[in-house]
Design a protein around this motif. Structure first.
Motif, PDB file in Angstrom:
ATOM      1  N   PHE A 117      18.235  50.415   8.464  1.00  6.28           N
ATOM      2  CA  PHE A 117      17.379  49.504   9.219  1.00  6.28           C
ATOM      3  C   PHE A 117      17.207  48.178   8.464  1.00  6.28           C
ATOM      4  CE2 PHE A 117      14.207  51.787   6.610  1.00  6.28           C
ATOM      5  CZ  PHE A 117      13.436  50.739   6.129  1.00  6.28           C
ATOM      6  N   GLN A 118      16.956  47.129   9.228  1.00  6.87           N
ATOM      7  CA  GLN A 118      16.755  45.822   8.624  1.00  6.87           C
ATOM      8  C   GLN A 118      15.432  45.795   7.852  1.00  6.87           C
ATOM      9  OE1 GLN A 118      18.856  43.018   8.632  1.00  6.87           O
ATOM     10  NE2 GLN A 118      20.248  44.651   9.287  1.00  6.87           N
ATOM     11  N   PRO A 119      15.403  45.200   6.664  1.00  2.00           N
ATOM     12  CA  PRO A 119      14.162  45.141   5.884  1.00  2.00           C
ATOM     13  C   PRO A 119      13.005  44.559   6.701  1.00  2.00           C
ATOM     14  CG  PRO A 119      16.011  44.423   4.551  1.00  2.00           C
ATOM     15  CD  PRO A 119      16.538  44.574   5.945  1.00  2.00           C
ATOM     16  N   ILE A 120      11.817  45.067   6.416  1.00  2.00           N
ATOM     17  CA  ILE A 120      10.603  44.665   7.118  1.00  2.00           C
ATOM     18  C   ILE A 120       9.713  43.908   6.142  1.00  2.00           C
ATOM     19  CG2 ILE A 120       8.518  45.504   8.279  1.00  2.00           C
ATOM     20  CD1 ILE A 120      10.197  47.934   9.181  1.00  2.00           C
ATOM     21  N   ILE A 200       5.542  41.873   0.356  1.00  4.12           N
ATOM     22  CA  ILE A 200       6.316  43.097   0.119  1.00  4.12           C
ATOM     23  C   ILE A 200       7.433  43.164   1.142  1.00  4.12           C
ATOM     24  CG2 ILE A 200       6.245  45.618   0.136  1.00  4.12           C
ATOM     25  CD1 ILE A 200       3.279  45.410  -0.639  1.00  4.12           C
ATOM     26  N   THR A 201       8.627  43.504   0.688  1.00  2.00           N
ATOM     27  CA  THR A 201       9.748  43.748   1.586  1.00  2.00           C
ATOM     28  C   THR A 201      10.039  45.242   1.590  1.00  2.00           C
ATOM     29  OG1 THR A 201      10.717  41.563   1.172  1.00  2.00           O
ATOM     30  CG2 THR A 201      12.161  43.245   2.098  1.00  2.00           C
ATOM     31  N   LEU A 202       9.895  45.858   2.759  1.00  2.00           N
ATOM     32  CA  LEU A 202      10.147  47.295   2.908  1.00  2.00           C
ATOM     33  C   LEU A 202      11.629  47.489   3.238  1.00  2.00           C
ATOM     34  CD1 LEU A 202       7.029  48.152   5.107  1.00  2.00           C
ATOM     35  CD2 LEU A 202       7.211  48.201   2.604  1.00  2.00           C
ATOM     36  N   ASP A 206      13.484  52.292   0.140  1.00  2.70           N
ATOM     37  CA  ASP A 206      12.084  52.521  -0.208  1.00  2.70           C
ATOM     38  C   ASP A 206      11.412  53.562   0.677  1.00  2.70           C
ATOM     39  OD1 ASP A 206      12.268  50.419  -2.089  1.00  2.70           O
ATOM     40  OD2 ASP A 206      11.801  48.940  -0.536  1.00  2.70           O
ATOM     41  N   LEU A 207      12.043  53.933   1.798  1.00  2.47           N
ATOM     42  CA  LEU A 207      11.445  54.862   2.757  1.00  2.47           C
ATOM     43  C   LEU A 207      11.782  56.294   2.365  1.00  2.47           C
ATOM     44  CD1 LEU A 207       9.879  55.187   5.444  1.00  2.47           C
ATOM     45  CD2 LEU A 207      12.095  55.109   6.614  1.00  2.47           C
ATOM     46  N   VAL A 208      10.752  57.099   2.041  1.00  4.30           N
ATOM     47  CA  VAL A 208      10.973  58.451   1.534  1.00  4.30           C
ATOM     48  C   VAL A 208      10.004  59.435   2.180  1.00  4.30           C
ATOM     49  CG1 VAL A 208      11.824  57.610  -0.700  1.00  4.30           C
ATOM     50  CG2 VAL A 208       9.395  58.157  -0.428  1.00  4.30           C
TER      51      VAL A 208
END
Length: 222
Positions: A117-120, A200-202, A206-208
């Motif tokens: 997914f594109q960073p948020i 912050i760039t998600l 980083d998604l766990v």
């Protein structure tokens, strides 16, 4: 949605009334402020070391001002932004193990489709009282596209566990110690609930998916 969250953030505590913590807080924190065993799993975004260091400084300001209102400090390593909570409960809760297994299976399937997914992009707003259980730092998507993509991810996980409320992006800074607190104490707390300048760039990495055994002990398993 963002206007609604802004209103909530700025009206989460009254400086003129006694403040009482939520009864359910006692599942996570005892009367002395010690974190209790509380088991579950969750989908979160991890934060980089620079963000955690800056958050730790803000956390210290909270404890310097109103440490008597707060539970034992959360370790800096635990700071994260929750996307969606899943299974959780006290250790002897009937059926909790099966619920955790089910939510892990469903989350594994969903997260496997989100690898690219594109960073948020997120920006911090202000620290505020989250439903009389904790002090959190609010986060807001930096643009409409980020908001829509983040909300879509949240609603997908609502299909696994229906929390029944909208996403309020935040980072937990500390839990309250259960009790009733005076307007004077509340005012001291409000005086340090400042805005925090943080971007912050998600990112996908980083998604766990994490298991936890109390609010200071998380383990990444996916």
């Amino acid at each position: 949605m963002i206007d609604t969250l802004d209103h909530y953030i700025h009206n989460s505590m009254s400086p003129w009334d006694d403040f009482q913590t939520r009864p359910s807080l006692c599942m996570k924190v005892d009367q002395e402020g010690r974190l209790l065993p509380y088991i579950g799993n969750t989908v979160v975004f991890l934060l980089d070391d620079d963000a955690k260091t800056r958050l730790h400084r803000s956390q210290q300001s909270l404890y310097d001002a109103v440490g008597e209102m707060l539970a034992e400090p959360l370790q800096m390593s635990t700071f994260h932004m929750t996307l969606h909570d899943l299974a959780n409960g006290v250790p002897d809760q009937q059926g909790l193990g099966d619920w955790m297994a089910y939510t892990k299976e469903q989350a594994t399937r969903i997260l496997s489709g989100w690898k690219d997914f594109q960073p948020i992009r997120m920006r911090s707003t202000q620290m505020f009282n989250m439903v009389n259980t904790s002090i959190v730092l609010g986060l807001a998507p930096a643009d409409e596209d980020s908001w829509h993509r983040l909300d879509e991810m949240y609603m997908t996980l609502e299909g696994v566990v229906n929390l029944g409320y909208a996403l309020t992006p935040h980072i937990t800074m500390g839990y309250f110690k259960p009790g009733i607190y005076s307007p004077e104490q509340v005012q001291r707390l409000l005086n340090v609930l400042d805005t925090v300048d943080l971007e912050i760039t998600l990112r996908p990495e980083d998604l766990v998916f994490q298991n936890f055994s109390d609010m200071n002990h998380y383990e990444t398993v996916l």
